[in-house]
Design an enzyme around this catalytic site. Structure first.
Site, PDB file in Angstrom:
ATOM      1  CG  ASN A  87       3.295   3.084 -16.388  1.00  0.00           C
ATOM      2  OD1 ASN A  87       3.269   2.383 -15.368  1.00  0.00           O
ATOM      3  ND2 ASN A  87       2.815   4.311 -16.424  1.00  0.00           N
ATOM      4  CG  HIS A 146      -3.355  -1.219  -3.648  1.00  0.00           C
ATOM      5  ND1 HIS A 146      -3.235  -2.571  -3.869  1.00  0.00           N
ATOM      6  CD2 HIS A 146      -2.197  -0.654  -4.064  1.00  0.00           C
ATOM      7  CE1 HIS A 146      -2.046  -2.824  -4.405  1.00  0.00           C
ATOM      8  NE2 HIS A 146      -1.390  -1.678  -4.533  1.00  0.00           N
ATOM      9  CB  SER A 202       1.943  -4.265  -9.310  1.00  0.00           C
ATOM     10  OG  SER A 202       0.970  -3.540  -8.650  1.00  0.00           O
ATOM     11  CG  HIS A 261      -3.417  -3.440 -13.570  1.00  0.00           C
ATOM     12  ND1 HIS A 261      -2.622  -2.736 -12.682  1.00  0.00           N
ATOM     13  CD2 HIS A 261      -3.617  -4.648 -12.998  1.00  0.00           C
ATOM     14  CE1 HIS A 261      -2.371  -3.494 -11.633  1.00  0.00           C
ATOM     15  NE2 HIS A 261      -2.957  -4.654 -11.797  1.00  0.00           N
ATOM     16  CB  ALA A 316       4.507  -1.301 -10.398  1.00  0.00           C
ATOM     17  CG  HIS A 373      -1.311  -7.507  -5.631  1.00  0.00           C
ATOM     18  ND1 HIS A 373      -0.141  -7.005  -5.119  1.00  0.00           N
ATOM     19  CD2 HIS A 373      -1.769  -6.586  -6.492  1.00  0.00           C
ATOM     20  CE1 HIS A 373       0.095  -5.821  -5.641  1.00  0.00           C
ATOM     21  NE2 HIS A 373      -0.882  -5.536  -6.484  1.00  0.00           N
ATOM     22  CG  MET A 396      -2.328   4.305  -7.838  1.00  0.00           C
ATOM     23  SD  MET A 396      -3.547   3.354  -8.765  1.00  0.00           S
ATOM     24  CE  MET A 396      -3.410   4.108 -10.397  1.00  0.00           C
ATOM     25  CB  SER A 397       0.994   1.291  -3.009  1.00  0.00           C
ATOM     26  OG  SER A 397       2.226   1.195  -3.700  1.00  0.00           O
ATOM     27  CE1 TYR A 429      -6.306  -0.926  -6.601  1.00  0.00           C
ATOM     28  CE2 TYR A 429      -4.494   0.614  -6.325  1.00  0.00           C
ATOM     29  CZ  TYR A 429      -4.950  -0.643  -6.651  1.00  0.00           C
ATOM     30  OH  TYR A 429      -4.065  -1.620  -7.016  1.00  0.00           O
ATOM     31  CD  GLU A 430      -6.859  -3.859  -3.025  1.00  0.00           C
ATOM     32  OE1 GLU A 430      -7.014  -5.072  -3.218  1.00  0.00           O
ATOM     33  OE2 GLU A 430      -5.954  -3.399  -2.306  1.00  0.00           O
TER      34      GLU A 430
HETATM   35  N1  HPA Z   1       0.355   6.076 -12.265  1.00  0.00           N
HETATM   36  C1  HPA Z   1      -0.058   5.701 -11.042  1.00  0.00           C
HETATM   37  N2  HPA Z   1       0.212   4.525 -10.515  1.00  0.00           N
HETATM   38  C2  HPA Z   1       0.938   3.671 -11.234  1.00  0.00           C
HETATM   39  C3  HPA Z   1       1.415   3.995 -12.518  1.00  0.00           C
HETATM   40  C4  HPA Z   1       1.093   5.266 -13.064  1.00  0.00           C
HETATM   41  O1  HPA Z   1       1.459   5.626 -14.193  1.00  0.00           O
HETATM   42  N3  HPA Z   1       2.114   2.919 -12.963  1.00  0.00           N
HETATM   43  C5  HPA Z   1       2.079   1.993 -11.972  1.00  0.00           C
HETATM   44  N4  HPA Z   1       1.371   2.444 -10.925  1.00  0.00           N
END
Ligand code: HPA
Length: 266
Positions: free
Chosen positions: A229, A77, A25, A241, A107, A55, A205-206, A79-80
């Protein structure tokens, strides 16, 4: 698979990639200004189309520091709605094209107060919290074992090089454990606490599905997380996001320097 390989080989002629790089990301601008051959995912049989904000969605074949690279500009991903097989497919394609080393970037949310947004983490191991595995199904014994060892998914040798490159360039790089969840919802503060207790340092998530497949087919794997974050509950703030993408952009110069240095050394 054969159709896909023939299609790609026709586009890249006799170019044989050795290193694959997966951009996470907000890191899409890494290839800006580099000359190469770009193939949109939408034109490649077997590749789903990546459509997440931030992306790009193409393979980019290029030379850097005399090394032949294939760069995934945007990843697939879970989740997609992509299947684990969808996510595994490009990694298998890379192996069949000649790739032996793969650099996975992402990320991630930092699970500790001392990980600030913009920090970089070198993945030393992972915890798969996705509840599934990309190797489920019939095994291709020519590519890898049915029950692959996972004791050193993230190559010690490549990690040592990455740490040396970071040091040389004055970049702080801390080793840690990456936990992968399916997403798309971020974690609750209690889940973050659980992940920390399990021994994770960052959550995303990847990466884990790709790393499992790459390890299975005997690639050397390097993983880099940009801490975008504080994970949920680490500080008193809500997640979005855009914040993840912004952190990617802010830290992209630093990651680019590190990636360039690593690519030149491996
Ligand atoms: N949690 C899950 N996936 C993420 C996060 C998070 O805080 N930040 C970036 N991808």
């Amino acid at each position: 698979m054969e159709n896909t390989l023939n299609f790609i080989k026709e586009k890249i002629n006799d170019f044989v990639p050795d290193i694959a790089l997966v951009l996470g990301s907000g890191l899409g601008s890494f290839t800006d200004g580099i000359e190469g051959i770009e193939i949109p995912y939408s034109s490649i049989e077997g590749f789903p189309t990546s459509n997440v904000l931030g992306h790009k969605g193409s393979l980019f074949f290029c030379k850097m520091f005399e090394k032949n690279l294939v760069i995934m500009q945007g990843r697939f991903h879970y989740y997609e709605g992509n299947s684990m097989q969808n996510i595994a497919f490009p990694i298998k394609v890379f192996k069949k094209l000649g790739v032996n080393k793969i650099i996975l970037t992402n990320a991630a949310g930092g699970l500790h107060k001392n990980f600030a947004p913009g920090d970089l983490m070198l993945i030393k191991d992972h915890i798969n919290c996705m509840g599934t595995n990309p190797l489920i199904g019939k095994n291709d014994d020519f590519m890898g074992e049915r029950f692959p060892d996972m004791s050193e998914v993230y190559s010690k040798k490549l990690r040592k090089t990455a740490l040396e490159c970071a040091k040389e360039n004055g970049i702080q790089l801390i080793e840690g454990v990456y936990a992968a969840t399916t997403g798309p919802s971020y974690e609750t503060p209690s889940e973050v606490k659980m992940l920390r207790l399990m021994g994770a340092d960052a959550v995303g998530m990847s990466t884990v599905p790709e790393a499992i497949v790459a390890n299975w087919c005997k690639m050397e794997v390097l993983g880099l997380s940009l801490i975008s974050n504080y994970a949920s509950g680490v500080i008193d703030a809500k997640l979005n996001h855009n914040e993840v993408l912004e952190a990617g952009k802010v830290a992209s110069g630093k990651i680019a320097v590190l990636l360039n240095s690593i690519i030149s050394q491996i």
